[in-house]
Design an enzyme around this catalytic site. Structure first.
Site, PDB file in Angstrom:
ATOM      1  N   HIS A   1      -8.606   0.892  -3.391  1.00 51.91           N
ATOM      2  CA  HIS A   1      -9.451   0.731  -2.203  1.00 51.91           C
ATOM      3  C   HIS A   1     -10.154   2.057  -1.935  1.00 51.91           C
ATOM      4  O   HIS A   1      -9.536   3.011  -1.464  1.00 51.91           O
ATOM      5  CB  HIS A   1      -8.539   0.323  -1.024  1.00 51.91           C
ATOM      6  CG  HIS A   1      -9.237   0.110   0.268  1.00 51.91           C
ATOM      7  ND1 HIS A   1      -8.544  -0.059   1.463  1.00 51.91           N
ATOM      8  CD2 HIS A   1     -10.551   0.031   0.593  1.00 51.91           C
ATOM      9  CE1 HIS A   1      -9.399  -0.236   2.439  1.00 51.91           C
ATOM     10  NE2 HIS A   1     -10.618  -0.179   1.948  1.00 51.91           N
TER      11      HIS A   1
ATOM     12  N   MET B   1      -9.103   8.128   0.058  1.00 51.62           N
ATOM     13  CA  MET B   1      -9.893   8.551   1.226  1.00 51.62           C
ATOM     14  C   MET B   1     -10.431   9.960   1.001  1.00 51.62           C
ATOM     15  O   MET B   1      -9.747  10.804   0.421  1.00 51.62           O
ATOM     16  CB  MET B   1      -9.021   8.551   2.484  1.00 51.62           C
ATOM     17  CG  MET B   1      -8.328   7.232   2.762  1.00 51.62           C
ATOM     18  SD  MET B   1      -7.505   7.247   4.361  1.00 51.62           S
ATOM     19  CE  MET B   1      -6.547   5.735   4.252  1.00 51.62           C
TER      20      MET B   1
ATOM     21  N   ASP C   1      -6.306  -6.039   5.269  1.00 51.79           N
ATOM     22  CA  ASP C   1      -5.677  -4.730   5.157  1.00 51.79           C
ATOM     23  C   ASP C   1      -5.594  -4.085   6.537  1.00 51.79           C
ATOM     24  O   ASP C   1      -6.616  -3.861   7.183  1.00 51.79           O
ATOM     25  CB  ASP C   1      -6.540  -3.868   4.217  1.00 51.79           C
ATOM     26  CG  ASP C   1      -5.900  -2.549   3.845  1.00 51.79           C
ATOM     27  OD1 ASP C   1      -4.740  -2.306   4.213  1.00 51.79           O
ATOM     28  OD2 ASP C   1      -6.585  -1.751   3.168  1.00 51.79           O
TER      29      ASP C   1
ATOM     30  N   MET D   1     -11.145  -5.665   6.698  1.00 54.33           N
ATOM     31  CA  MET D   1     -10.252  -4.694   7.341  1.00 54.33           C
ATOM     32  C   MET D   1      -9.797  -5.235   8.695  1.00 54.33           C
ATOM     33  O   MET D   1     -10.619  -5.689   9.496  1.00 54.33           O
ATOM     34  CB  MET D   1     -10.977  -3.354   7.567  1.00 54.33           C
ATOM     35  CG  MET D   1     -11.265  -2.556   6.305  1.00 54.33           C
ATOM     36  SD  MET D   1      -9.833  -2.180   5.285  1.00 54.33           S
ATOM     37  CE  MET D   1      -8.810  -1.216   6.394  1.00 54.33           C
TER      38      MET D   1
ATOM     39  N   MET E   1     -12.208   4.355   0.038  1.00 54.90           N
ATOM     40  CA  MET E   1     -12.770   4.660   1.356  1.00 54.90           C
ATOM     41  C   MET E   1     -13.456   6.011   1.242  1.00 54.90           C
ATOM     42  O   MET E   1     -13.018   7.016   1.806  1.00 54.90           O
ATOM     43  CB  MET E   1     -11.661   4.663   2.414  1.00 54.90           C
ATOM     44  CG  MET E   1     -11.211   3.245   2.764  1.00 54.90           C
ATOM     45  SD  MET E   1      -9.615   3.216   3.582  1.00 54.90           S
ATOM     46  CE  MET E   1      -8.553   3.272   2.148  1.00 54.90           C
TER      47      MET E   1
ATOM     48  N   SER F   1       0.847  -1.195   0.000  1.00 55.53           N
ATOM     49  CA  SER F   1       0.000   0.000   0.000  1.00 55.53           C
ATOM     50  C   SER F   1       0.880   1.242   0.000  1.00 55.53           C
ATOM     51  O   SER F   1       1.682   1.445   0.919  1.00 55.53           O
ATOM     52  CB  SER F   1      -0.890   0.006   1.248  1.00 55.53           C
ATOM     53  OG  SER F   1      -1.353   1.318   1.479  1.00 55.53           O
TER      54      SER F   1
ATOM     55  N   ASP G   1      -4.881   3.619  -1.668  1.00 53.59           N
ATOM     56  CA  ASP G   1      -5.922   3.979  -0.704  1.00 53.59           C
ATOM     57  C   ASP G   1      -6.492   5.349  -1.018  1.00 53.59           C
ATOM     58  O   ASP G   1      -5.804   6.355  -0.897  1.00 53.59           O
ATOM     59  CB  ASP G   1      -5.337   3.985   0.710  1.00 53.59           C
ATOM     60  CG  ASP G   1      -5.062   2.582   1.212  1.00 53.59           C
ATOM     61  OD1 ASP G   1      -6.004   1.764   1.198  1.00 53.59           O
ATOM     62  OD2 ASP G   1      -3.916   2.303   1.598  1.00 53.59           O
TER      63      ASP G   1
ATOM     64  N   HIS H   1      -1.460  -1.475  -4.092  1.00 48.69           N
ATOM     65  CA  HIS H   1      -2.687  -1.069  -3.392  1.00 48.69           C
ATOM     66  C   HIS H   1      -2.732   0.447  -3.220  1.00 48.69           C
ATOM     67  O   HIS H   1      -1.798   1.045  -2.684  1.00 48.69           O
ATOM     68  CB  HIS H   1      -2.714  -1.767  -2.026  1.00 48.69           C
ATOM     69  CG  HIS H   1      -3.970  -1.559  -1.243  1.00 48.69           C
ATOM     70  ND1 HIS H   1      -5.138  -2.245  -1.495  1.00 48.69           N
ATOM     71  CD2 HIS H   1      -4.243  -0.737  -0.200  1.00 48.69           C
ATOM     72  CE1 HIS H   1      -6.071  -1.871  -0.642  1.00 48.69           C
ATOM     73  NE2 HIS H   1      -5.560  -0.942   0.164  1.00 48.69           N
TER      74      HIS H   1
HETATM   75  C1  DX5 Z   1      -5.851   1.817   6.050  1.00 53.05           C
HETATM   76  C2  DX5 Z   1      -5.500   1.479   4.624  1.00 53.05           C
HETATM   77  C3  DX5 Z   1      -4.370   0.543   4.481  1.00 53.05           C
HETATM   78  C4  DX5 Z   1      -3.058   0.994   5.028  1.00 53.05           C
HETATM   79  C5  DX5 Z   1      -2.415  -0.196   5.664  1.00 53.05           C
HETATM   80  O1  DX5 Z   1      -7.076   2.466   6.104  1.00 53.05           O
HETATM   81  O2  DX5 Z   1      -6.615   0.934   3.949  1.00 53.05           O
HETATM   82  O3  DX5 Z   1      -4.219   0.070   3.140  1.00 53.05           O
HETATM   83  O4  DX5 Z   1      -2.186   1.526   4.071  1.00 53.05           O
HETATM   84  O5  DX5 Z   1      -1.281   0.222   6.278  1.00 53.05           O
HETATM   85  P1  DX5 Z   1      -0.433  -0.653   7.303  1.00 53.05           P
HETATM   86  O6  DX5 Z   1       0.013  -1.865   6.574  1.00 53.05           O
HETATM   87  O7  DX5 Z   1       0.663   0.275   7.647  1.00 53.05           O
HETATM   88  O8  DX5 Z   1      -1.332  -0.956   8.472  1.00 53.05           O
HETATM   89 ZN    ZN Z   2      -6.310  -0.089   1.962  1.00 51.38          ZN
END
Ligand code: DX5
Ligand code: ZN
Length: 217
Positions: free
Chosen positions: A65, A36, A176, A138, A67, A7, A34, A32
């Site tokens: 992903h 947000m 994740d 998650m 969010m 990620s 993210d 990956h």
């Molecule tokens: C959190 C994200 C993850 C995050 C995971 O909301 O969806 O993808 O990057 O990070 P680590 O592996 O550092 O917990």
């Molecule tokens: Zn993620």
């Protein structure tokens, strides 16, 4: 063998291309991303233009992903930007819009995913299961990298594994949040197909070694 999806949330955004190449060379299976929006989760990260730029510098499959609140509004944009796999959150929209979103993703020839937050029961995911390519469990509250793994989510993974196998579905299980070389083993034992990992991969100077260690081979 379990797949690894680094990620980029924990990458150096000023040197993103370099960091992406390092995990590409290190044997990552997916990249990956993210997304947000500051509404569905209390953080803001990247959007469509960044995905479009990343698409130009890597052939890795982009595992996006979302969010974000009411993701249906942006699915087509992320796919046009180059997303190969699009996962939205079950908590982020109505059941009707989630069904529509999943159909839209597949109709555009991409892999469709649905994710549940730690407090969301597995049962709520089941009505969608036969329309999913990816089920993302998650293992932290979504919003930030570097949080502690929640082991109580593993029972969801093993229950999901049993259902997917019993129904002979092709859906991949992703986890994740908080995945490191120790928690990775618990996830693999519970039946995970794809480990997403931000901090563990990018905090390590040797990305190849970190990925290998997560894979456990
Ligand atoms: C959190 C994200 C993850 C995050 C995971 O909301 O969806 O993808 O990057 O990070 P680590 O592996 O550092 O917990
Ligand atoms: Zn993620």
């Amino acid at each position: 063998m379990v797949k690894i999806a680094p990620s980029i949330l924990s990458a150096d955004f000023a040197n993103l291309e370099k960091d992406i190449r390092s995990v590409e060379k290190g044997g990552a299976d997916y990249l990956h991303l993210d997304v947000m929006d500051g509404i569905f989760v209390p953080n803001i990260t990247i959007g469509v233009p960044v995905v479009k730029s990343i698409r130009k510098v890597t052939d890795l499959q982009l595992d996006v992903h979302l969010m974000i609140d009411r993701p249906i509004r942006f699915i087509k944009d992320f796919i046009e930007a180059g997303a190969d796999r699009v996962t939205l959150h079950l908590e982020a929209d109505s059941q009707k819009n989630i069904f529509e979103s999943l159909s839209l993703i597949r109709s555009l020839g991409r892999k469709a995913g649905l994710s549940i937050k730690p407090k969301t029961p597995l049962e709520t995911l089941l009505p969608y299961l036969d329309r999913l390519d990816i089920a993302l469990v998650m293992t932290v509250e979504p919003g930030f990298g570097g949080q502690k793994f929640m082991p109580d989510q593993l029972s969801k993974v093993s229950a999901l594994r049993a259902i997917i196998d019993q129904k002979k579905l092709l859906c991949e299980i992703e986890v994740d949040g908080g995945v490191n070389s120790e928690t990775a083993r618990l996830c693999v034992d519970a039946g995970v197909d794809v480990l997403i990992s931000g901090n563990t991969v990018f905090a390590s100077a040797d990305r190849k070694a970190a990925i290998k260690q997560l894979r456990g081979v």
